[in-house]
Design an enzyme around this catalytic site. Structure first.
Site, PDB file in Angstrom:
ATOM      1  N   ASP A   1       0.793  -1.250   0.000  1.00 49.80           N
ATOM      2  CA  ASP A   1       0.000   0.000   0.000  1.00 49.80           C
ATOM      3  C   ASP A   1       0.818   1.290   0.000  1.00 49.80           C
ATOM      4  O   ASP A   1       0.523   2.219   0.770  1.00 49.80           O
ATOM      5  CB  ASP A   1      -0.944   0.008   1.213  1.00 49.80           C
TER       6      ASP A   1
ATOM      7  N   LYS B   1      -7.050  -4.865  -3.103  1.00 54.99           N
ATOM      8  CA  LYS B   1      -7.822  -5.370  -1.956  1.00 54.99           C
ATOM      9  C   LYS B   1      -8.713  -4.269  -1.416  1.00 54.99           C
ATOM     10  O   LYS B   1      -8.453  -3.086  -1.654  1.00 54.99           O
ATOM     11  CB  LYS B   1      -6.874  -5.857  -0.862  1.00 54.99           C
TER      12      LYS B   1
ATOM     13  N   CYS C   1      -1.908  -2.657   7.615  1.00 51.42           N
ATOM     14  CA  CYS C   1      -1.853  -3.557   6.457  1.00 51.42           C
ATOM     15  C   CYS C   1      -0.568  -4.379   6.378  1.00 51.42           C
ATOM     16  O   CYS C   1      -0.604  -5.526   5.940  1.00 51.42           O
ATOM     17  CB  CYS C   1      -2.107  -2.762   5.180  1.00 51.42           C
TER      18      CYS C   1
END
Ligand SMILES: [Zn+2]
Length: 234
Positions: free
Chosen positions: A24, A126, A171
């Site tokens: 990310d 995601k 994450c």
């Protein structure tokens, strides 16, 4: 528990069967972004350098990308009277609500402009299911719906993963923890990540949970590449 309490490995040498997962690294998680992680941009050069070295060894680099629908249930704006960082628990959402971020196709969802995306051989998106978040690169927050990362790694014969990116306590943590839960050897690169730090105990919870699951911690300068062990290009 803090990062300074963590025992780090003295050195680890990447080998065939290893993969680097970069979590990310998107504009909305950078300073000035919608869900800014303090100093999130400072890890870009280190990640670029590490990706280059994985690339030189023909070891795969995989990105994850947070990729939400508009009005995603993880956004405070989708809940009347709620503000970002308000506690909120429902199946697949929480423990807190977030500002709108990483909306599909938006600039905020793009990778940091200095991140060398050409090194990535795969990008796993995601968080695209409206009613369920996905902190982990492996499993959505119902802890059973697969993103496809596990299948990808298995089909590439990857058994050990190095993880870095944003954020330490969300994450990257959940990716590392789920990876360990699925039987991967996990190397968590502690200087190539930064924390959100909300709620207050999120970092200590993340570190303790990873330790319990057998995740190992390493700094990027202790990842030592063996020039003689270069994996042959196919
Ligand atoms: Zn998100």
């Amino acid at each position: 528990m803090e990062l300074t309490d963590i025992q780090h490995k003295k050195g680890v040498t990447p080998r065939e069967g290893d993969g680097l997962i970069v979590v990310d690294m998107q504009n909305d998680f950078m300073p000035g972004g919608a869900l800014a992680v303090d100093n999130g941009d400072t890890i870009v050069p280190g990640i670029n350098n590490l990706m280059k070295r994985f690339n030189e060894q023909n070891l795969p680099v995989i990105f994850t990308q947070d990729w939400h629908t508009e009005n995603h249930k993880s956004f405070a704006s989708a809940h009347e009277g709620k503000e970002p960082n308000d506690p909120h628990e429902e199946p697949g959402i929480g423990p807190v609500l977030w500002p709108d971020h990483c909306v599909q196709g938006s600039e905020g969802a793009e990778f940091h402009p200095d991140l060398k995306t050409a090194y990535a051989q795969a990008i796993i998106r995601k968080g695209y299911n409206q009613n369920r978040d996905s902190y982990s690169g492996f499993l959505e927050n119902d802890h059973k719906t697969e993103t496809g990362l596990d299948g990808y790694l298995q089909s590439r014969d990857i058994s050990r993963i190095f993880v870095c990116g944003l954020a330490l306590d969300y994450c990257v943590f959940f990716t590392a923890a789920d990876g360990a839960g699925k039987g991967y050897e996990v190397q968590y690169i502690t200087d190539l990540t930064m924390p959100v730090g909300s709620p207050e105990d999120s970092v200590s919870n993340a570190l303790e949970t990873m330790q319990e699951k057998g995740v190992e911690f390493v700094k990027s300068d202790a990842i030592i590449f063996d020039k003689n062990s270069k994996v042959k290009a196919v």
